[in-house]
Motif scaffolding. Structure first.
Motif, PDB file in Angstrom:
ATOM      1  N   SER A  22      36.318  38.987  26.436  1.00 45.58           N
ATOM      2  CA  SER A  22      36.221  40.376  25.837  1.00 45.58           C
ATOM      3  C   SER A  22      35.498  40.845  26.638  1.00 45.58           C
ATOM      4  N   PHE A  23      34.229  40.095  27.149  1.00 47.98           N
ATOM      5  CA  PHE A  23      33.625  41.010  27.331  1.00 47.98           C
ATOM      6  C   PHE A  23      33.877  40.723  28.753  1.00 47.98           C
ATOM      7  N   VAL A  24      34.250  40.139  29.209  1.00 48.05           N
ATOM      8  CA  VAL A  24      33.981  40.254  30.841  1.00 48.05           C
ATOM      9  C   VAL A  24      35.395  41.271  31.059  1.00 48.05           C
ATOM     10  N   ALA A  25      36.412  41.198  30.617  1.00 49.02           N
ATOM     11  CA  ALA A  25      37.339  41.880  30.546  1.00 49.02           C
ATOM     12  C   ALA A  25      37.146  43.697  31.009  1.00 49.02           C
ATOM     13  N   SER A  26      35.671  43.746  29.677  1.00 48.76           N
ATOM     14  CA  SER A  26      35.194  44.695  29.050  1.00 48.76           C
ATOM     15  C   SER A  26      34.224  45.454  30.331  1.00 48.76           C
ATOM     16  N   LEU A  27      33.240  44.200  30.668  1.00 53.15           N
ATOM     17  CA  LEU A  27      32.735  45.130  31.580  1.00 53.15           C
ATOM     18  C   LEU A  27      33.489  44.827  33.513  1.00 53.15           C
ATOM     19  N   LEU A  28      34.017  44.326  33.657  1.00 53.50           N
ATOM     20  CA  LEU A  28      35.597  44.615  35.051  1.00 53.50           C
ATOM     21  C   LEU A  28      35.734  46.204  34.711  1.00 53.50           C
ATOM     22  N   HIS A  29      36.183  45.996  33.531  1.00 54.55           N
ATOM     23  CA  HIS A  29      36.243  47.443  33.120  1.00 54.55           C
ATOM     24  C   HIS A  29      36.042  48.874  33.121  1.00 54.55           C
ATOM     25  N   ASP A  30      34.972  48.113  32.624  1.00 53.73           N
ATOM     26  CA  ASP A  30      33.484  49.439  33.233  1.00 53.73           C
ATOM     27  C   ASP A  30      32.931  49.292  34.439  1.00 53.73           C
ATOM     28  N   LEU A  31      33.121  48.934  35.207  1.00 46.63           N
ATOM     29  CA  LEU A  31      33.075  48.591  36.715  1.00 46.63           C
ATOM     30  C   LEU A  31      34.258  49.711  37.631  1.00 46.63           C
ATOM     31  N   GLU A  81      50.518  37.054  39.668  1.00 47.01           N
ATOM     32  CA  GLU A  81      50.794  37.489  41.168  1.00 47.01           C
ATOM     33  C   GLU A  81      51.336  39.036  41.307  1.00 47.01           C
ATOM     34  N   PRO A  82      52.249  39.981  40.415  1.00 47.48           N
ATOM     35  CA  PRO A  82      52.045  41.247  40.075  1.00 47.48           C
ATOM     36  C   PRO A  82      51.465  42.322  40.136  1.00 47.48           C
ATOM     37  N   ALA A  83      49.871  41.513  39.299  1.00 43.40           N
ATOM     38  CA  ALA A  83      48.843  42.086  38.760  1.00 43.40           C
ATOM     39  C   ALA A  83      47.525  42.060  40.089  1.00 43.40           C
ATOM     40  N   LEU A  84      47.940  40.732  40.617  1.00 39.51           N
ATOM     41  CA  LEU A  84      46.990  40.745  42.184  1.00 39.51           C
ATOM     42  C   LEU A  84      47.327  41.370  43.095  1.00 39.51           C
ATOM     43  N   ALA A  85      48.591  42.027  43.461  1.00 37.57           N
ATOM     44  CA  ALA A  85      49.642  42.192  44.399  1.00 37.57           C
ATOM     45  C   ALA A  85      48.953  44.078  44.114  1.00 37.57           C
ATOM     46  N   ARG A  86      49.120  44.503  42.692  1.00 38.76           N
ATOM     47  CA  ARG A  86      48.732  45.925  42.546  1.00 38.76           C
ATOM     48  C   ARG A  86      47.722  46.822  42.462  1.00 38.76           C
ATOM     49  N   GLY A  87      46.366  44.785  43.090  1.00 41.47           N
ATOM     50  CA  GLY A  87      45.284  45.753  42.599  1.00 41.47           C
ATOM     51  C   GLY A  87      44.834  45.393  42.052  1.00 41.47           C
ATOM     52  N   ASP A  88      44.974  45.057  40.583  1.00 45.99           N
ATOM     53  CA  ASP A  88      44.372  44.410  39.202  1.00 45.99           C
ATOM     54  C   ASP A  88      43.015  43.381  39.124  1.00 45.99           C
ATOM     55  N   TRP A  89      42.586  43.100  38.325  1.00 46.34           N
ATOM     56  CA  TRP A  89      41.795  41.785  38.238  1.00 46.34           C
ATOM     57  C   TRP A  89      42.440  40.950  37.032  1.00 46.34           C
ATOM     58  N   VAL A  90      42.639  39.888  37.037  1.00 45.62           N
ATOM     59  CA  VAL A  90      43.431  39.341  36.632  1.00 45.62           C
ATOM     60  C   VAL A  90      42.179  38.503  35.712  1.00 45.62           C
ATOM     61  N   VAL A  91      42.282  37.531  34.661  1.00 48.69           N
ATOM     62  CA  VAL A  91      41.265  37.449  33.521  1.00 48.69           C
ATOM     63  C   VAL A  91      41.822  36.339  32.981  1.00 48.69           C
ATOM     64  N   PRO A 187      21.383  30.640  23.153  1.00 51.31           N
ATOM     65  CA  PRO A 187      21.486  31.951  22.218  1.00 51.31           C
ATOM     66  C   PRO A 187      22.877  32.455  23.115  1.00 51.31           C
ATOM     67  N   VAL A 188      23.835  32.795  22.041  1.00 49.36           N
ATOM     68  CA  VAL A 188      24.445  34.098  22.175  1.00 49.36           C
ATOM     69  C   VAL A 188      24.591  35.052  23.500  1.00 49.36           C
ATOM     70  N   ALA A 189      23.233  35.527  23.281  1.00 47.35           N
ATOM     71  CA  ALA A 189      22.733  37.018  23.817  1.00 47.35           C
ATOM     72  C   ALA A 189      22.333  36.593  25.316  1.00 47.35           C
ATOM     73  N   GLU A 190      21.925  35.468  25.346  1.00 51.72           N
ATOM     74  CA  GLU A 190      21.184  34.524  26.930  1.00 51.72           C
ATOM     75  C   GLU A 190      22.105  34.787  27.312  1.00 51.72           C
ATOM     76  N   VAL A 191      23.548  34.195  27.063  1.00 53.48           N
ATOM     77  CA  VAL A 191      24.778  33.492  27.811  1.00 53.48           C
ATOM     78  C   VAL A 191      25.129  34.959  28.928  1.00 53.48           C
ATOM     79  N   ASN A 192      25.550  36.265  27.439  1.00 53.65           N
ATOM     80  CA  ASN A 192      26.278  36.978  27.596  1.00 53.65           C
ATOM     81  C   ASN A 192      25.610  37.890  29.105  1.00 53.65           C
ATOM     82  N   ALA A 193      24.046  38.099  29.260  1.00 53.37           N
ATOM     83  CA  ALA A 193      22.971  38.442  29.875  1.00 53.37           C
ATOM     84  C   ALA A 193      23.678  37.903  31.344  1.00 53.37           C
TER      85      ALA A 193
END
Ligand code: TMP
Length: 205
Positions: A22-31, A81-91, A187-193
């Motif tokens: 969920s961390f990666v998904a929300s980061l990509l959304h923010d980008l 496949e439909p998501a990638l074709a629409r230009g969405d990013w798939v996690v 530690p989780v914070a380090e992994v997240n960074a």
């Protein structure tokens, strides 16, 4: 409209992969990307039914491999496949690397059979980026020992996970351009960074 990117999360059970999706998904959304988060086995109504069977029923090793690819075929057609074709990013929480690692490494199914299924089901698609979450085997075992209701895979013995982990590492060496190994013993914070930096760099490229 340019095609989206396909990012997969891998690792043995207890490696700490799911905490970071969920961390990666929300980061990509923010980008600025539209993100589809999904998983295997599963990701479609039929795939989720296959998942239930795969995680609970004993079956022949080849049945298991075929059902993993059956779930994947449906998932590719309905979602990926439909998501990638629409230009969405798939996690995606696991993909074909998991079949090589678990059914190939863990259960020792011949690699050539898995390669044949891969060539049948997705001859032209590979993940653009694969994050391999990794911890020493004993740490993964300790984490699993603390959880209840272990599924059919999680109940496997240490040597199964050692072979599964070895195959993941072999895949990472075979495809260094798309694999990044994330050591979750830190530690989780380090992994997240670390993941934050890596995803930003990937998204810029
Ligand atoms: P999960 O717990 O990460 O959702 O994954 C479910 C289990 O399914 C996990 O123990 C790994 C296993 N699995 C395989 O054995 N082969 C596969 O191809 C996939 C996608 C998962």
């Amino acid at each position: 409209m340019s095609r989206g990117k396909f990012i997969t999360f891998e690792g043995i059970d207890g490696a700490g992969k799911s905490t970071h999706i969920s961390f990666v998904a929300s980061l990509l959304h923010d980008l600025g990307h539209t993100v589809v988060t999904t998983r295997e086995p599963g990701g479609t109504p039929l795939g989720e039914k296959l998942r239930e069977l795969l995680l609970s029923e004993n079956m022949h090793l080849e049945t298991e491999a075929l059902l993993m690819f059956a779930s994947r075929r449906e998932h590719l057609a309905q979602v990926i496949e439909p998501a990638l074709a629409r230009g969405d990013w798939v996690v995606c929480d696991r993909f074909t690397d998991a079949t090589f690692a678990y059914q190939g490494g863990g259960r020792k199914l011949e690699r050539a059979k898995l390669e044949a299924l891969e060539a049948w089901v997705h001859p032209h698609l590979q993940p653009d980026l694969t994050l391999l979450f990794d911890v020493p085997l004993e740490v993964a075992r300790e984490r699993l020992a603390r959880s209840r209701n272990l599924d059919r895979f999680e109940q496997e013995k240490a040597d199964f996970f050692a072979a599964t982990r070895d195959e993941y590492h072999r895949r990472a060496q075979q495809f260094p351009q798309r694999f990044r190994i994330i050591e979750t013993i830190r530690p989780v914070a380090e992994v997240n960074a670390l993941i934050d930096g890596l995803i930003r760099e990937f998204a810029r490229a």
